[in-house]
Design a protein around this motif. Sequence first.
Motif, mmCIF file in Angstrom:
data_model
loop_
_atom_site.group_PDB
_atom_site.id
_atom_site.type_symbol
_atom_site.label_atom_id
_atom_site.label_comp_id
_atom_site.label_asym_id
_atom_site.label_seq_id
_atom_site.Cartn_x
_atom_site.Cartn_y
_atom_site.Cartn_z
ATOM 1 N N VAL A 1 0.900 -1.154 -0.051
ATOM 2 C CA VAL A 1 -0.070 0.039 0.077
ATOM 3 C C VAL A 1 0.878 1.215 -0.068
ATOM 4 O O VAL A 1 0.565 2.319 -0.525
ATOM 5 C CB VAL A 1 -0.937 0.090 1.099
ATOM 6 C CG1 VAL A 1 -0.501 0.309 2.499
ATOM 7 C CG2 VAL A 1 -2.221 0.717 0.832
ATOM 8 N N VAL A 2 1.986 1.158 0.610
ATOM 9 C CA VAL A 2 2.933 2.423 0.784
ATOM 10 C C VAL A 2 3.404 2.483 -0.724
ATOM 11 O O VAL A 2 3.366 3.652 -1.274
ATOM 12 C CB VAL A 2 4.108 2.229 1.608
ATOM 13 C CG1 VAL A 2 5.033 3.303 1.425
ATOM 14 C CG2 VAL A 2 3.548 2.107 3.076
ATOM 15 N N ARG A 3 3.813 1.407 -1.211
ATOM 16 C CA ARG A 3 4.409 1.471 -2.833
ATOM 17 C C ARG A 3 3.586 2.104 -3.600
ATOM 18 O O ARG A 3 3.786 2.858 -4.716
ATOM 19 C CB ARG A 3 4.904 0.127 -3.121
ATOM 20 C CG ARG A 3 6.285 -0.250 -2.763
ATOM 21 C CD ARG A 3 6.476 -1.706 -3.196
ATOM 22 N NE ARG A 3 7.412 -2.516 -2.303
ATOM 23 C CZ ARG A 3 8.706 -2.413 -2.531
ATOM 24 N NH1 ARG A 3 9.183 -1.615 -3.311
ATOM 25 N NH2 ARG A 3 9.499 -3.115 -1.545
ATOM 26 N N LEU A 4 2.303 1.569 -3.647
ATOM 27 C CA LEU A 4 1.496 1.592 -4.702
ATOM 28 C C LEU A 4 0.775 3.073 -4.527
ATOM 29 O O LEU A 4 0.316 3.751 -5.551
ATOM 30 C CB LEU A 4 0.300 0.731 -4.867
ATOM 31 C CG LEU A 4 0.941 -0.384 -5.683
ATOM 32 C CD1 LEU A 4 0.252 -1.729 -5.373
ATOM 33 C CD2 LEU A 4 1.332 -0.077 -7.163
ATOM 34 N N THR A 5 0.506 3.619 -3.269
ATOM 35 C CA THR A 5 0.121 5.053 -3.138
ATOM 36 C C THR A 5 1.179 6.027 -3.507
ATOM 37 O O THR A 5 0.750 7.086 -4.119
ATOM 38 C CB THR A 5 -0.070 5.230 -1.367
ATOM 39 O OG1 THR A 5 -1.080 4.416 -1.110
ATOM 40 C CG2 THR A 5 -0.532 6.508 -1.278
ATOM 41 N N ASN A 6 2.389 5.810 -3.496
ATOM 42 C CA ASN A 6 3.614 6.590 -3.842
ATOM 43 C C ASN A 6 3.474 6.657 -5.478
ATOM 44 O O ASN A 6 3.485 7.834 -5.988
ATOM 45 C CB ASN A 6 4.900 5.869 -3.270
ATOM 46 C CG ASN A 6 6.048 6.743 -4.070
ATOM 47 O OD1 ASN A 6 6.284 7.854 -4.063
ATOM 48 N ND2 ASN A 6 6.905 5.819 -4.790
ATOM 49 N N LEU A 7 3.444 5.322 -6.005
ATOM 50 C CA LEU A 7 3.361 5.293 -7.249
ATOM 51 C C LEU A 7 2.077 6.099 -8.018
ATOM 52 O O LEU A 7 2.566 6.902 -9.029
ATOM 53 C CB LEU A 7 3.411 3.784 -7.807
ATOM 54 C CG LEU A 7 3.263 3.364 -9.202
ATOM 55 C CD1 LEU A 7 4.647 3.880 -9.931
ATOM 56 C CD2 LEU A 7 2.787 1.947 -9.431
ATOM 57 N N GLY A 8 1.267 5.685 -7.286
ATOM 58 C CA GLY A 8 -0.331 6.375 -7.955
ATOM 59 C C GLY A 8 -0.141 7.960 -7.898
ATOM 60 O O GLY A 8 -0.216 8.463 -8.956
ATOM 61 N N ILE A 9 0.333 8.549 -6.826
ATOM 62 C CA ILE A 9 0.506 9.783 -6.738
ATOM 63 C C ILE A 9 1.590 10.454 -7.903
ATOM 64 O O ILE A 9 1.465 11.560 -8.468
ATOM 65 C CB ILE A 9 0.729 10.424 -5.408
ATOM 66 C CG1 ILE A 9 -0.629 9.921 -4.467
ATOM 67 C CG2 ILE A 9 0.679 11.838 -5.268
ATOM 68 C CD1 ILE A 9 -0.764 10.423 -3.111
ATOM 69 N N PRO B 1 -7.283 4.143 -8.432
ATOM 70 C CA PRO B 1 -7.267 2.828 -8.793
ATOM 71 C C PRO B 1 -5.938 2.295 -8.562
ATOM 72 O O PRO B 1 -5.813 0.814 -8.228
ATOM 73 C CB PRO B 1 -7.544 2.949 -10.187
ATOM 74 C CG PRO B 1 -7.891 4.023 -10.514
ATOM 75 C CD PRO B 1 -7.687 5.177 -9.408
ATOM 76 N N THR B 2 -4.892 2.881 -8.573
ATOM 77 C CA THR B 2 -3.570 2.309 -8.145
ATOM 78 C C THR B 2 -3.357 2.186 -6.847
ATOM 79 O O THR B 2 -2.966 1.040 -6.326
ATOM 80 C CB THR B 2 -2.414 3.347 -8.704
ATOM 81 O OG1 THR B 2 -2.573 3.666 -9.836
ATOM 82 C CG2 THR B 2 -0.989 2.624 -8.646
ATOM 83 N N ILE B 3 -3.921 2.827 -5.931
ATOM 84 C CA ILE B 3 -3.785 2.645 -4.408
ATOM 85 C C ILE B 3 -4.839 1.515 -3.988
ATOM 86 O O ILE B 3 -4.204 0.577 -3.236
ATOM 87 C CB ILE B 3 -4.359 3.930 -3.657
ATOM 88 C CG1 ILE B 3 -3.490 4.943 -4.010
ATOM 89 C CG2 ILE B 3 -4.563 3.653 -2.225
ATOM 90 C CD1 ILE B 3 -3.980 6.442 -3.731
ATOM 91 N N MET B 4 -5.756 1.319 -4.967
ATOM 92 C CA MET B 4 -6.715 0.053 -4.715
ATOM 93 C C MET B 4 -6.072 -1.199 -4.858
ATOM 94 O O MET B 4 -6.326 -2.145 -4.290
ATOM 95 C CB MET B 4 -8.157 0.164 -5.445
ATOM 96 C CG MET B 4 -9.014 1.201 -4.888
ATOM 97 S SD MET B 4 -9.216 1.058 -2.975
ATOM 98 C CE MET B 4 -10.363 -0.690 -3.104
ATOM 99 N N ALA B 5 -5.193 -1.067 -5.857
ATOM 100 C CA ALA B 5 -4.471 -2.322 -6.309
ATOM 101 C C ALA B 5 -3.327 -2.716 -5.274
ATOM 102 O O ALA B 5 -3.295 -3.735 -4.789
ATOM 103 C CB ALA B 5 -3.732 -2.015 -7.574
ATOM 104 N N GLY B 6 -2.886 -1.562 -4.347
ATOM 105 C CA GLY B 6 -2.099 -1.730 -3.665
ATOM 106 C C GLY B 6 -2.942 -2.215 -2.269
ATOM 107 O O GLY B 6 -2.389 -3.105 -1.578
#
Lengths: 416, 279
Positions: free
Chosen positions: B168-176, B208-213
């Motif tokens: 969730v940290v990784r994909l929140t970072n990536l999504g933003i 959507p990216t955060i939700m994938a996380g």
Amino acid sequence: MALVEVKDLYKIFGTNPKRAIPLIKEGKSKQEIKKKTGCTIAINDATFEIHRKETFVVMGLSGSGKSTFIRCLNRLVKPTAGQILIDGKDIVKMGSDELRELRRYKMSMVFQHFGLLPHRNVINNVEFGLELGGMKKTERREKAMEAITLVGLEGFEFSMPNELSGGMQQRVGLARALANDAEILLMDEAFSALDPLIRAQMQDELLDLQDKMHKTIIFITHDLDEALKIGDRIAILGPGGRVRQIGVPEEILSNPADKYVKEFVQNVDRTKIITAGSIKHSGPVLNSIKDGPKAALHLMETQSKSYAYLVDSQRSLKGIIHIEDVIELKKKKENDLSTIVRHDFFTTTPDTAISDLLGTALHTKYPIVVINEDNKFLGIVSREMIIAEVNEGVDESDTPTVFSEILEETEVFQNE
Amino acid sequence: MNRIREIFDIGAGFESIIEWLTEEADWLFDFIALVVEGFLDGVNWLFNFPSAFVIIGLFSFLAWKVAGKGVALFSLIGFLLILYMGYWSETMDTLSLVFSAVIFGLLIGLPVGIWASRSDSAWKILRPILDFMQTLPAFVYLIPAVLLFKLGPVPGVIATLIFSLPPVVRLTNLGIRQVPVEIREACRAFGATPKQMLLKAELPVALPTIMAGVNQTIMLALSMVVISGMIGAGGLGNVVLKGITQLKIDMGFEGGICIVILAIFLDRVTQAFTATQKR
């Protein structure tokens, strides 16, 4: 006072960019400076004014710093040095609160790739700017609907951006920019991502809108035709972010400031830009109140013409008179020229492009008369003048060759 | 070589850190344990108190609303099967553990992810830590968790939380970070404050990216919850563990099936939620 004044503006990218400025002033080239300091020059000493309610186009190829320039105007990019005065206030020195006010109420922006929020429908996108300013829901809905009507998007309020075509999406972008009723509209290559047909249509609509709204539009483009069509005045940016020339479209076409601009404008279809008003000459004109047949014959003789145009003392056009009618009139010993006036000739308005006149000019016996909306005689445009004007922009090496010359050349070649 | 190892003993160093923590920061871990336990008990009550049929009905309805008929039918049959096999309360215990670990994980992971997206240097520090957290064998987390929080469900939640946090940290970072520059510029050009930009543009666009996380975090949490059966976290982990240690093949198999059903349900529902966001 001009609305926007840009003074000695520099933008240099890189670490510690200010040290590059003295080098620029010494006249070092872009490459030398890049090598010495690692800095890239985006805008090099730009100074100009943008007036209220004009459409000011900044035109340049990629890498000329035009996108950086427009972003300096609302401080998305902070200039390295210089001043940008808007209504006399230097925005380069503004703090973040003042800047936010400026961006919310004074200027808005349209982006090349629209910059819409994909999770919001059309109307929510349009009211985005108003929402940020804290406007009440019902009020901003109303304003957003007005903007949507203005750009012709009624019926699409609740569509999502990805359901719309590029042209429609940019209408949403335009509506969003119009919704907060800002005085200054920044348009960053707003139509460049659209296909040519839609682009031309959007340009026309922008011109129509501007006729109604009288905003101050600052438009960035890499397309010279677009610049000439939309711009009241145009600034040409050369490589290295230097302003090469600023002027009205005709000035830039007729008097390119340097070789760079000249090469730039070479391929433009001049006939679409040059207007009847700019090439008109004076013609043989008679005053219906004071001139009689004698004066008419004298005028025609000195100008070696078989016709003259008749106007009243307000220079309002009455018609054309022919030499054989004047002789007839003189024989009858009558004096009133307005009795023999004829109307079988063409007129045009001063802002008609000469490309639109060419067809008529080739067939008519008499020059086309340029009149304004009050029917006032402004001058004449003849076939020869149009052809001369078209010829001016032609590259000599590409003109047709006389056949005998080709024959001679081949003979010489064969003899060798 | 051995002399050097005596001075720089990595394992012993870690041990002394944990020892120091258990002695000096006792109150802190007691407090954390109290909060986690309270929350876990609440969640547990929520899943266990209503009749199993009510819960099955609710889950199937949720699946039908979010993911469609197929997933709803699967959920209905799957959960009825769990009930039939007699592992209902264990499954609900496991679900409570996963739910608690994920909620605490999001409370920590989302802000950390946003912070990482804002600052390159923060991301540079966080990345190796996240790599470390994800690659360290899951069992290793159990040791300090037990030492700091004793045995039972609370250390289970803590170990699960740490193990499942990275996605969730990784994909929140990536999504933003993937939010297009022009959208950011548009926000600034219309006078957005940094907070407005985050809430009105960056988070919704990155959702959507955060939700994938979040989906990945839930899956990791589920796998870890089973492992933490070893420290007495209870639930399906216990069932499987019993199956292994006492060589009860039937029990191990049935426990395994329950976990698979729960995993598929959670995965499909959260994934469908991601997809609806994208539309």
